[in-house]
Scaffold this active site. Structure first.
Site, PDB file in Angstrom:
ATOM      1  N   ARG A 135      -0.150  -8.937  13.280  1.00  0.00           N
ATOM      2  CA  ARG A 135      -0.713  -7.929  12.370  1.00  0.00           C
ATOM      3  C   ARG A 135      -1.507  -8.597  11.244  1.00  0.00           C
ATOM      4  NH1 ARG A 135       4.528  -4.978  10.712  1.00  0.00           N
ATOM      5  NH2 ARG A 135       3.212  -3.820   9.266  1.00  0.00           N
TER       6      ARG A 135
ATOM      7  N   LYS B 262       0.843  -1.211   0.000  1.00  0.00           N
ATOM      8  CA  LYS B 262       0.000   0.000   0.000  1.00  0.00           C
ATOM      9  C   LYS B 262       0.874   1.256   0.000  1.00  0.00           C
ATOM     10  CE  LYS B 262      -1.988  -1.087   3.921  1.00  0.00           C
ATOM     11  NZ  LYS B 262      -1.215  -2.321   4.190  1.00  0.00           N
TER      12      LYS B 262
ATOM     13  N   ARG C  95      -9.738   0.816   8.511  1.00  0.00           N
ATOM     14  CA  ARG C  95      -9.206  -0.501   8.843  1.00  0.00           C
ATOM     15  C   ARG C  95     -10.183  -1.348   9.643  1.00  0.00           C
ATOM     16  NH1 ARG C  95      -3.283   0.420   8.666  1.00  0.00           N
ATOM     17  NH2 ARG C  95      -2.313  -1.564   9.134  1.00  0.00           N
TER      18      ARG C  95
ATOM     19  N   ARG D 159      11.862  -5.638   5.284  1.00  0.00           N
ATOM     20  CA  ARG D 159      11.738  -4.201   4.963  1.00  0.00           C
ATOM     21  C   ARG D 159      12.736  -3.354   5.754  1.00  0.00           C
ATOM     22  NH1 ARG D 159       6.011  -1.531   5.397  1.00  0.00           N
ATOM     23  NH2 ARG D 159       6.022  -2.657   7.366  1.00  0.00           N
TER      24      ARG D 159
ATOM     25  N   ARG E  64      11.465  -1.306  11.082  1.00  0.00           N
ATOM     26  CA  ARG E  64      10.339  -0.909  11.917  1.00  0.00           C
ATOM     27  C   ARG E  64      10.202  -1.870  13.091  1.00  0.00           C
ATOM     28  NH1 ARG E  64       5.158   0.478   8.233  1.00  0.00           N
ATOM     29  NH2 ARG E  64       4.104  -0.820   9.771  1.00  0.00           N
TER      30      ARG E  64
HETATM   31  P1  AP5 Z   1       4.948  -1.476   1.780  1.00  0.00           P
HETATM   32  O1  AP5 Z   1       4.631  -0.715   0.532  1.00  0.00           O
HETATM   33  O2  AP5 Z   1       5.568  -0.743   2.898  1.00  0.00           O
HETATM   34  O3  AP5 Z   1       3.628  -2.260   2.269  1.00  0.00           O
HETATM   35  P2  AP5 Z   1       2.389  -1.777   3.124  1.00  0.00           P
HETATM   36  O4  AP5 Z   1       1.191  -2.495   2.607  1.00  0.00           O
HETATM   37  O5  AP5 Z   1       2.318  -0.269   3.142  1.00  0.00           O
HETATM   38  O6  AP5 Z   1       2.800  -2.369   4.521  1.00  0.00           O
HETATM   39  P3  AP5 Z   1       2.752  -1.752   5.985  1.00  0.00           P
HETATM   40  O7  AP5 Z   1       3.499  -2.690   6.864  1.00  0.00           O
HETATM   41  O8  AP5 Z   1       3.208  -0.322   5.978  1.00  0.00           O
HETATM   42  O9  AP5 Z   1       1.236  -1.806   6.255  1.00  0.00           O
HETATM   43  P4  AP5 Z   1       0.576  -1.871   7.593  1.00  0.00           P
HETATM   44  O10 AP5 Z   1      -0.802  -1.769   7.091  1.00  0.00           O
HETATM   45  O11 AP5 Z   1       0.822  -2.976   8.528  1.00  0.00           O
HETATM   46  O12 AP5 Z   1       1.257  -0.656   8.391  1.00  0.00           O
HETATM   47  P5  AP5 Z   1       0.755   0.799   8.741  1.00  0.00           P
HETATM   48  O13 AP5 Z   1       1.943   1.660   8.745  1.00  0.00           O
HETATM   49  O14 AP5 Z   1      -0.429   1.182   7.931  1.00  0.00           O
HETATM   50  O15 AP5 Z   1       5.842  -2.721   1.356  1.00  0.00           O
HETATM   51  C1  AP5 Z   1       6.329  -3.657   2.313  1.00  0.00           C
HETATM   52  C2  AP5 Z   1       7.676  -4.232   1.824  1.00  0.00           C
HETATM   53  O16 AP5 Z   1       7.475  -4.953   0.615  1.00  0.00           O
HETATM   54  C3  AP5 Z   1       8.732  -3.172   1.490  1.00  0.00           C
HETATM   55  O17 AP5 Z   1      10.005  -3.661   1.845  1.00  0.00           O
HETATM   56  C4  AP5 Z   1       8.631  -2.980  -0.025  1.00  0.00           C
HETATM   57  O18 AP5 Z   1       9.844  -2.567  -0.613  1.00  0.00           O
HETATM   58  C5  AP5 Z   1       8.254  -4.396  -0.449  1.00  0.00           C
HETATM   59  N1  AP5 Z   1       7.414  -4.414  -1.654  1.00  0.00           N
HETATM   60  C6  AP5 Z   1       6.310  -3.650  -1.919  1.00  0.00           C
HETATM   61  N2  AP5 Z   1       5.776  -3.977  -3.107  1.00  0.00           N
HETATM   62  C7  AP5 Z   1       6.542  -4.982  -3.611  1.00  0.00           C
HETATM   63  C8  AP5 Z   1       6.501  -5.767  -4.812  1.00  0.00           C
HETATM   64  N3  AP5 Z   1       5.549  -5.587  -5.760  1.00  0.00           N
HETATM   65  N4  AP5 Z   1       7.430  -6.714  -4.986  1.00  0.00           N
HETATM   66  C9  AP5 Z   1       8.422  -6.921  -4.057  1.00  0.00           C
HETATM   67  N5  AP5 Z   1       8.525  -6.205  -2.907  1.00  0.00           N
HETATM   68  C10 AP5 Z   1       7.584  -5.259  -2.684  1.00  0.00           C
HETATM   69  O19 AP5 Z   1       0.219   0.583  10.239  1.00  0.00           O
HETATM   70  C11 AP5 Z   1       1.100   0.292  11.311  1.00  0.00           C
HETATM   71  C12 AP5 Z   1       0.303   0.209  12.613  1.00  0.00           C
HETATM   72  O20 AP5 Z   1      -0.343   1.498  12.864  1.00  0.00           O
HETATM   73  C13 AP5 Z   1      -0.855  -0.795  12.624  1.00  0.00           C
HETATM   74  O21 AP5 Z   1      -0.410  -2.103  12.950  1.00  0.00           O
HETATM   75  C14 AP5 Z   1      -1.766  -0.188  13.699  1.00  0.00           C
HETATM   76  O22 AP5 Z   1      -1.280  -0.464  14.985  1.00  0.00           O
HETATM   77  C15 AP5 Z   1      -1.616   1.316  13.451  1.00  0.00           C
HETATM   78  N6  AP5 Z   1      -2.632   1.837  12.523  1.00  0.00           N
HETATM   79  C16 AP5 Z   1      -2.398   2.399  11.301  1.00  0.00           C
HETATM   80  N7  AP5 Z   1      -3.558   2.776  10.725  1.00  0.00           N
HETATM   81  C17 AP5 Z   1      -4.539   2.433  11.608  1.00  0.00           C
HETATM   82  C18 AP5 Z   1      -5.967   2.536  11.563  1.00  0.00           C
HETATM   83  N8  AP5 Z   1      -6.623   3.067  10.508  1.00  0.00           N
HETATM   84  N9  AP5 Z   1      -6.667   2.048  12.629  1.00  0.00           N
HETATM   85  C19 AP5 Z   1      -6.030   1.515  13.703  1.00  0.00           C
HETATM   86  N10 AP5 Z   1      -4.699   1.383  13.804  1.00  0.00           N
HETATM   87  C20 AP5 Z   1      -3.952   1.838  12.755  1.00  0.00           C
END
Ligand code: AP5
Length: 216
Positions: free
Chosen positions: A172, A13, A89, A128, A161
């Protein structure tokens, strides 16, 4: 275009959201990044959020909704469109988004779901690394930097992270299946266009599929 990006942790994402937002000149609203910034700055929000994030749990809905309301109403560039990454979410968040957007004379145009198998997600997350200076994302398995732990672009230090350790990653992913995946069906029933793309391909191929799906 007002777009929600949905997908499990590690689905891409953040990677795709950055590309879509850059190409279209839209703001990208990333709740995870907003929360991590609050943690770094040691604000009250950051203190509340950190214990949930470190455990791989979701931050409570009322906290997130307060944050998103503040960001959306204060985001003057959002009139032309935006990309929401990491929000909504939960069902409660998705239901609260409609009146919030209506109050701003906006409507959601589409939801893009990035689908990736679980074994790949685990490798992506545990591999990552993020540049502590410019924020560029790498992956030690799929997209490594030329020099270990150093950003190719700015030379900044690459860090992992806190919630990317294997045990927290497993939690997660469970939380995603339980609380976020049902939103795909929810959006289908509300009539918002939902497009699903295979995210287990190169970053450029996924980007191309999302663009083609959104155009059709
Ligand atoms: P990346 O693009 O970073 O993936 P992502 O889907 O953004 O993963 P996240 O871990 O950031 O998502 P998340 O939803 O757990 O975390 P968030 O920060 O939102 O890619 C991941 C890896 O894969 C990278 O190394 C990249 O290079 C690689 N990659 C990408 N595409 C690729 C491809 N096509 N091929 C190969 N490699 C690839 O949330 C963190 C925490 O915040 C949550 O756990 C929760 O506690 C809190 N939080 C955030 N939002 C909310 C909400 N709305 N409600 C409640 N809690 C929330």
């Amino acid at each position: 275009m007002r777009l929600v990006l949905l997908g499990a942790p590690g689905a891409g994402k953040g990677t795709q959201g950055a590309l879509i937002a850059e190409r279209r000149g839209f703001p990208r609203i990333v709740t995870g990044e907003l929360l991590r910034a609050a943690v770094r700055e040691g604000t009250e929000l950051g203190r509340q959020a950190a214990r949930y994030m470190d455990a791989g749990e979701l931050v409570p809905d009322d906290v997130i909704l307060g944050l998103i309301r503040e960001v959306l109403t204060g985001e003057s560039d959002a009139d032309e469109g935006f990309v929401l990454d990491g929000f909504p979410r939960t069902l409660a968040q998705a239901k609260a988004l409609h009146p919030l957007l209506r109050g701003l004379d906006h409507e959601l145009d589409a939801v893009a779901v990035i689908d990736v198998p679980e074994d790949v997600l685990i490798k992506r997350l545990t591999g990552r690394r993020t540049c502590s200076r410019c924020g560029k994302i790498y992956n030690i398995y799929f997209d490594p930097p030329a020099v270990l732990d150093e950003c190719d672009v700015c030379g900044g230090e690459l860090t992992q992270r806190k919630d990317d350790d294997p045990a927290t990653v497993r939690r997660r992913l469970e939380v995603y299946r339980e609380q976020t995946e049902p939103l795909i069906e929810y959006y289908r029933t509300t009539g918002t266009p939902v497009v699903t793309v295979d995210g287990n391909r190169s970053i450029a191929s996924v980007e191309d599929s999302i663009e083609r799906a959104l155009a059709s």
